[in-house]
Motif scaffolding. Structure first.
Motif, PDB file in Angstrom:
ATOM      1  N   ARG A 194       0.900  -1.173   0.000  1.00 10.91           N
ATOM      2  CA  ARG A 194       0.000   0.000   0.000  1.00 10.91           C
ATOM      3  C   ARG A 194       0.927   1.208   0.000  1.00 10.91           C
ATOM      4  NH1 ARG A 194      -5.169   0.210   1.471  1.00 10.91           N
ATOM      5  NH2 ARG A 194      -4.769   1.954   2.856  1.00 10.91           N
ATOM      6  N   HIS A 195       1.228   1.709  -1.186  1.00  8.90           N
ATOM      7  CA  HIS A 195       2.277   2.709  -1.336  1.00  8.90           C
ATOM      8  C   HIS A 195       1.776   4.138  -1.148  1.00  8.90           C
ATOM      9  CE1 HIS A 195       6.417   3.455  -2.897  1.00  8.90           C
ATOM     10  NE2 HIS A 195       5.907   4.671  -3.000  1.00  8.90           N
ATOM     11  N   ALA A 196       0.714   4.506  -1.869  1.00  8.78           N
ATOM     12  CA  ALA A 196       0.233   5.888  -1.827  1.00  8.78           C
ATOM     13  C   ALA A 196      -1.277   5.921  -1.979  1.00  8.78           C
ATOM     14  CB  ALA A 196       0.880   6.718  -2.932  1.00  8.78           C
ATOM     15  N   GLN A 197      -1.851   7.003  -1.485  1.00  5.99           N
ATOM     16  CA  GLN A 197      -3.287   7.214  -1.579  1.00  5.99           C
ATOM     17  C   GLN A 197      -3.525   8.491  -2.385  1.00  5.99           C
ATOM     18  OE1 GLN A 197      -5.175   8.230   2.127  1.00  5.99           O
ATOM     19  NE2 GLN A 197      -7.099   7.303   1.493  1.00  5.99           N
ATOM     20  N   LEU A 198      -4.475   8.431  -3.298  1.00  4.48           N
ATOM     21  CA  LEU A 198      -4.882   9.605  -4.063  1.00  4.48           C
ATOM     22  C   LEU A 198      -6.278  10.004  -3.597  1.00  4.48           C
ATOM     23  CD1 LEU A 198      -3.759   8.535  -7.640  1.00  4.48           C
ATOM     24  CD2 LEU A 198      -2.555  10.013  -6.047  1.00  4.48           C
ATOM     25  N   ILE A 199      -6.434  11.258  -3.242  1.00  3.60           N
ATOM     26  CA  ILE A 199      -7.706  11.762  -2.721  1.00  3.60           C
ATOM     27  C   ILE A 199      -8.165  12.919  -3.606  1.00  3.60           C
ATOM     28  CG2 ILE A 199      -8.875  12.735  -0.707  1.00  3.60           C
ATOM     29  CD1 ILE A 199      -6.405  11.619   0.918  1.00  3.60           C
TER      30      ILE A 199
ATOM     31  N   GLY B 156     -11.787  19.767  -6.675  1.00  5.89           N
ATOM     32  CA  GLY B 156     -11.511  19.760  -8.107  1.00  5.89           C
ATOM     33  C   GLY B 156     -10.140  19.272  -8.503  1.00  5.89           C
ATOM     34  N   GLY B 157      -9.380  18.702  -7.576  1.00  5.93           N
ATOM     35  CA  GLY B 157      -8.039  18.217  -7.894  1.00  5.93           C
ATOM     36  C   GLY B 157      -7.682  16.987  -7.083  1.00  5.93           C
ATOM     37  N   TRP B 158      -6.609  16.346  -7.463  1.00  7.76           N
ATOM     38  CA  TRP B 158      -6.125  15.143  -6.786  1.00  7.76           C
ATOM     39  C   TRP B 158      -4.955  15.487  -5.878  1.00  7.76           C
ATOM     40  CZ3 TRP B 158      -8.429  10.493  -6.709  1.00  7.76           C
ATOM     41  CH2 TRP B 158      -9.387  10.227  -7.677  1.00  7.76           C
ATOM     42  N   ILE B 159      -4.932  14.854  -4.718  1.00  5.51           N
ATOM     43  CA  ILE B 159      -3.842  15.006  -3.754  1.00  5.51           C
ATOM     44  C   ILE B 159      -3.240  13.625  -3.542  1.00  5.51           C
ATOM     45  CG2 ILE B 159      -3.250  15.594  -1.367  1.00  5.51           C
ATOM     46  CD1 ILE B 159      -5.721  17.499  -1.456  1.00  5.51           C
ATOM     47  N   VAL B 160      -1.906  13.535  -3.624  1.00  7.16           N
ATOM     48  CA  VAL B 160      -1.218  12.276  -3.365  1.00  7.16           C
ATOM     49  C   VAL B 160      -0.693  12.314  -1.934  1.00  7.16           C
ATOM     50  CG1 VAL B 160       1.008  13.074  -4.289  1.00  7.16           C
ATOM     51  CG2 VAL B 160       0.524  10.631  -4.162  1.00  7.16           C
ATOM     52  N   ARG B 161      -0.834  11.174  -1.239  1.00  5.12           N
ATOM     53  CA  ARG B 161      -0.329  11.059   0.128  1.00  5.12           C
ATOM     54  C   ARG B 161       0.424   9.740   0.235  1.00  5.12           C
ATOM     55  NH1 ARG B 161      -2.462   9.255   5.517  1.00  5.12           N
ATOM     56  NH2 ARG B 161      -4.077   8.195   4.335  1.00  5.12           N
ATOM     57  N   ASP B 162       1.675   9.830   0.674  1.00  3.94           N
ATOM     58  CA  ASP B 162       2.491   8.639   0.871  1.00  3.94           C
ATOM     59  C   ASP B 162       1.975   7.881   2.091  1.00  3.94           C
ATOM     60  OD1 ASP B 162       5.015   7.146   0.119  1.00  3.94           O
ATOM     61  OD2 ASP B 162       5.366   7.536   2.251  1.00  3.94           O
ATOM     62  N   LEU B 163       1.859   6.562   1.976  1.00  2.98           N
ATOM     63  CA  LEU B 163       1.352   5.726   3.073  1.00  2.98           C
ATOM     64  C   LEU B 163       2.506   5.042   3.804  1.00  2.98           C
ATOM     65  CD1 LEU B 163      -1.759   4.149   1.285  1.00  2.98           C
ATOM     66  CD2 LEU B 163      -1.700   6.076   2.885  1.00  2.98           C
ATOM     67  N   ASP B 164       3.515   5.826   4.193  1.00  3.86           N
ATOM     68  CA  ASP B 164       4.700   5.313   4.889  1.00  3.86           C
ATOM     69  C   ASP B 164       5.351   4.180   4.099  1.00  3.86           C
ATOM     70  OD1 ASP B 164       4.418   7.103   7.015  1.00  3.86           O
ATOM     71  OD2 ASP B 164       2.989   5.775   8.010  1.00  3.86           O
ATOM     72  N   SER B 165       5.497   4.391   2.799  1.00  2.43           N
ATOM     73  CA  SER B 165       6.086   3.380   1.928  1.00  2.43           C
ATOM     74  C   SER B 165       7.581   3.247   2.203  1.00  2.43           C
ATOM     75  CB  SER B 165       5.855   3.752   0.463  1.00  2.43           C
ATOM     76  OG  SER B 165       6.485   4.982   0.177  1.00  2.43           O
ATOM     77  N   THR B 166       8.124   2.098   1.859  1.00  2.87           N
ATOM     78  CA  THR B 166       9.545   1.828   2.085  1.00  2.87           C
ATOM     79  C   THR B 166      10.438   2.730   1.243  1.00  2.87           C
ATOM     80  OG1 THR B 166       9.007  -0.474   2.545  1.00  2.87           O
ATOM     81  CG2 THR B 166      11.303   0.025   2.049  1.00  2.87           C
ATOM     82  N   ASN B 167      10.118   2.870  -0.050  1.00  2.00           N
ATOM     83  CA  ASN B 167      10.971   3.623  -0.970  1.00  2.00           C
ATOM     84  C   ASN B 167      10.495   5.048  -1.230  1.00  2.00           C
ATOM     85  OD1 ASN B 167      12.877   1.539  -1.430  1.00  2.00           O
ATOM     86  ND2 ASN B 167      11.358   0.501  -2.689  1.00  2.00           N
ATOM     87  N   GLY B 168       9.424   5.456  -0.613  1.00  2.00           N
ATOM     88  CA  GLY B 168       8.964   6.839  -0.723  1.00  2.00           C
ATOM     89  C   GLY B 168       8.209   7.149  -2.003  1.00  2.00           C
ATOM     90  N   THR B 169       7.595   8.331  -1.987  1.00  2.00           N
ATOM     91  CA  THR B 169       6.833   8.841  -3.126  1.00  2.00           C
ATOM     92  C   THR B 169       7.463  10.140  -3.576  1.00  2.00           C
ATOM     93  OG1 THR B 169       4.805   7.825  -2.275  1.00  2.00           O
ATOM     94  CG2 THR B 169       4.546   9.613  -3.867  1.00  2.00           C
ATOM     95  N   ARG B 170       7.707  10.249  -4.886  1.00  2.00           N
ATOM     96  CA  ARG B 170       8.318  11.454  -5.440  1.00  2.00           C
ATOM     97  C   ARG B 170       7.350  12.120  -6.398  1.00  2.00           C
ATOM     98  NH1 ARG B 170      11.116   7.334  -6.290  1.00  2.00           N
ATOM     99  NH2 ARG B 170      11.090   7.443  -8.564  1.00  2.00           N
ATOM    100  N   LEU B 171       7.360  13.438  -6.386  1.00  2.00           N
ATOM    101  CA  LEU B 171       6.582  14.218  -7.345  1.00  2.00           C
ATOM    102  C   LEU B 171       7.552  15.125  -8.076  1.00  2.00           C
ATOM    103  CD1 LEU B 171       3.747  14.842  -8.422  1.00  2.00           C
ATOM    104  CD2 LEU B 171       3.644  16.703  -6.783  1.00  2.00           C
ATOM    105  N   ASN B 172       7.675  14.901  -9.383  1.00  2.00           N
ATOM    106  CA  ASN B 172       8.628  15.647 -10.217  1.00  2.00           C
ATOM    107  C   ASN B 172      10.038  15.596  -9.643  1.00  2.00           C
ATOM    108  OD1 ASN B 172       6.531  16.345 -11.973  1.00  2.00           O
ATOM    109  ND2 ASN B 172       5.998  18.103 -10.716  1.00  2.00           N
TER     110      ASN B 172
END
Length: 177
Positions: free
Chosen positions: A127-132, A136-152
């Motif tokens: 369970r890596h990331a959650q999109l909410i 009118g837009g999407w927000i990404v939230r990292d779910l304490d993933s091992t390798n992390g979440t990167r944006l750009n």
């Protein structure tokens, strides 16, 4: 204005792929059934691999005139230069096609089969990331993933997404559409 010059609207890449498929059908490169199947794949899911949909079409011999060939070569070189200067890539690796109408409010991305968007890459957490979807837009939230979440290219814990953003989950790169 310079910062938003290369930002595309929601669904722009998906519609561009549909135009490429329709053009290939009109030129006789695809049969009715192949076109229907590829359009179903294009509009059915959240993850789309453009190389599997249109990759074989770009390798076929072109029926362009010399003038058109020169123009397309110059455009490709210009695009390569712009990509090197920081603009978004025209052909993404994998497309994350999100519904920007608000019909879906939450998605979970990960390796586990219970996730809404399932990825097979071992560097992606179960369970890596959650999109909410909010305002009118999407927000990404990292779910304490091992390798992390990167944006750009930058590690984020929580951040708003825009069409054209590059989302990195472990070693997997997705282009937001």
């Amino acid at each position: 204005m310079r910062d938003t010059l290369h930002v595309l609207g929601p669904g722009a890449r998906r519609h561009r792929l549909a135009r490429i498929l329709n053009t290939a059908y009109a030129e006789g490169l695809l049969s009715d059934r192949t076109l229907a199947h590829r359009l179903d794949v294009l509009f059915a899911g959240e993850l789309i691999d453009p190389a599997k949909l249109v990759g074989d079409l770009t390798r076929r011999a072109s029926r362009r005139s010399l003038r058109e060939s020169v123009w397309h070569t110059v455009a490709a070189l210009r695009n390569r230069y712009e990509v090197g200067a920081g603009a978004s890539s025209v052909q993404p690796g994998i497309l994350l096609a999100l519904d920007w109408t608000g019909a879906c409010e939450e998605l979970v991305i990960g390796r586990h089969p219970s996730c809404d968007v399932v990825m097979g890459d071992e560097t992606v957490s179960r369970r890596h990331a959650q999109l909410i979807f909010r305002d009118g837009g999407w927000i990404v939230r990292d779910l304490d993933s091992t390798n992390g979440t990167r944006l750009n290219g930058q590690y984020v814990g929580r951040c708003r997404l825009r069409p054209g953003d590059q989302l990195g989950l472990g070693g997997q790169l997705l282009r937001v559409d």
